[in-house]
Design a protein around this motif. Structure first.
Motif, mmCIF file in Angstrom:
data_model
loop_
_atom_site.group_PDB
_atom_site.id
_atom_site.type_symbol
_atom_site.label_atom_id
_atom_site.label_comp_id
_atom_site.label_asym_id
_atom_site.label_seq_id
_atom_site.Cartn_x
_atom_site.Cartn_y
_atom_site.Cartn_z
ATOM 1 N N GLU A 13 0.870 -1.237 0.059
ATOM 2 C CA GLU A 13 -0.056 -0.116 0.018
ATOM 3 C C GLU A 13 1.032 1.163 0.228
ATOM 4 O O GLU A 13 0.272 2.227 0.595
ATOM 5 N N HIS A 16 -0.998 4.417 -1.490
ATOM 6 C CA HIS A 16 -2.144 5.146 -0.946
ATOM 7 C C HIS A 16 -1.667 5.644 0.509
ATOM 8 O O HIS A 16 -2.331 6.448 0.956
ATOM 9 N N THR A 20 -3.696 8.440 3.219
ATOM 10 C CA THR A 20 -4.313 7.776 4.399
ATOM 11 C C THR A 20 -3.919 8.222 5.903
ATOM 12 O O THR A 20 -4.771 8.437 6.836
ATOM 13 N N ASP A 83 -6.030 2.244 1.784
ATOM 14 C CA ASP A 83 -6.613 3.278 0.586
ATOM 15 C C ASP A 83 -7.829 4.083 0.992
ATOM 16 O O ASP A 83 -8.556 4.442 0.069
ATOM 17 N N THR A 184 -12.922 6.053 -0.267
ATOM 18 C CA THR A 184 -11.976 5.173 -0.694
ATOM 19 C C THR A 184 -11.562 4.859 -2.068
ATOM 20 O O THR A 184 -12.201 5.502 -2.903
ATOM 21 N N SER A 185 -10.304 4.422 -2.492
ATOM 22 C CA SER A 185 -9.822 4.306 -3.668
ATOM 23 C C SER A 185 -10.849 3.592 -4.651
ATOM 24 O O SER A 185 -11.414 2.613 -4.228
#
Length: 243
Positions: A13, A16, A20, A83, A184-185
């Protein structure tokens, strides 16, 4: 003031996490824990640089969330995807929800995309979670440590850990869905296509209700996800995370 432990299971991750995590580790009322399941990128380094406590774990979201909870010290627990971005006033909303006697809560869902179809997907997810009181993990679910312990934490299976968790905790009391939304992505829908992603997820949920064993569901999900990705000409996400 009650401390909120934010527990984030991760696997590759790096991209992202900066969005976050930014700003979360600077607060004295927040404990930030990233539980990494063996990332091959710079996820762990990125999390540490941004002030999170990083814990190494075997792969599996349920196991990672339990490991993070074991290492946490907050009276309140917030489980967040790597994400997904929390709203600005999330801590006040979480504390107010739990103070009002709810067993657990979650945020509304916003998908980070201008596509009208994804706006509809988010609207349907929010309607479902409000009517059924069954939010999913990408909505940032939260509860008290006491309630977490009472249901024995997350089931450490290969799939459906958030679904099973909410089914169990719902027996303790009401679930509150906040009007404040996490963002959220859109990567899953972008990679697989909206219709394919939705169909795959609903098939897995239906299989669960029909009593299909979790390992079998996980195998089906991976296979269907891989076929969808091949048809789209993209690399599929190896995580088992139906929405």
């Amino acid at each position: 003031m009650e401390i909120i432990s934010i527990i984030i299971p991760t696997l590759n991750e790096e991209k992202h996490l900066p969005t976050t995590l930014t700003g979360l580790a600077d607060r004295k009322d927040i404990q930030l824990i990233v539980v990494d399941g063996g990332s091959e990128d710079r996820t762990r380094e990125t999390a540490a640089d941004l002030g999170a406590r990083v814990i190494l774990s075997s792969r599996g979201r349920g196991h990672q969330l339990n490991r993070g909870t074991e290492a946490s010290r907050g009276e309140l627990l917030l489980f967040l995807h790597g994400d997904t971005i929390l709203p600005q006033n999330f801590s006040d909303a979480v504390r107010k929800t739990m103070k009002n006697g709810y067993a657990a809560g979650a945020f509304s869902l916003h998908i980070d995309s201008s596509a009208k179809r994804l706006t509809m997907v988010a609207a349907c997810a929010n309607l479902r979670s409000r009517l059924c009181r069954m939010p999913y993990g990408d909505q940032g679910i939260f509860t008290s440590r006491e309630n977490f312990d009472r249901i024995g934490g997350f089931r450490e299976g290969p799939i459906m850990e958030d679904f099973i968790f909410m089914r169990s905790i719902r027996k303790l009391g009401k679930i509150h869905i906040l009007k404040e939304a996490v963002s959220t992505s859109s990567r899953r829908w972008d990679n697989m296509g909206i219709i394919r992603t939705t169909c795959i997820n609903q098939i897995i949920v239906a299989g669960y209700w029909c009593g299909v064993p979790l390992p079998t569901l996980a195998e089906i999900y991976q296979r269907m996800q891989g076929v969808a990705a091949k048809n789209q000409g993209v690399n599929h996400d190896s995580s088992t995370r139906p929405h």
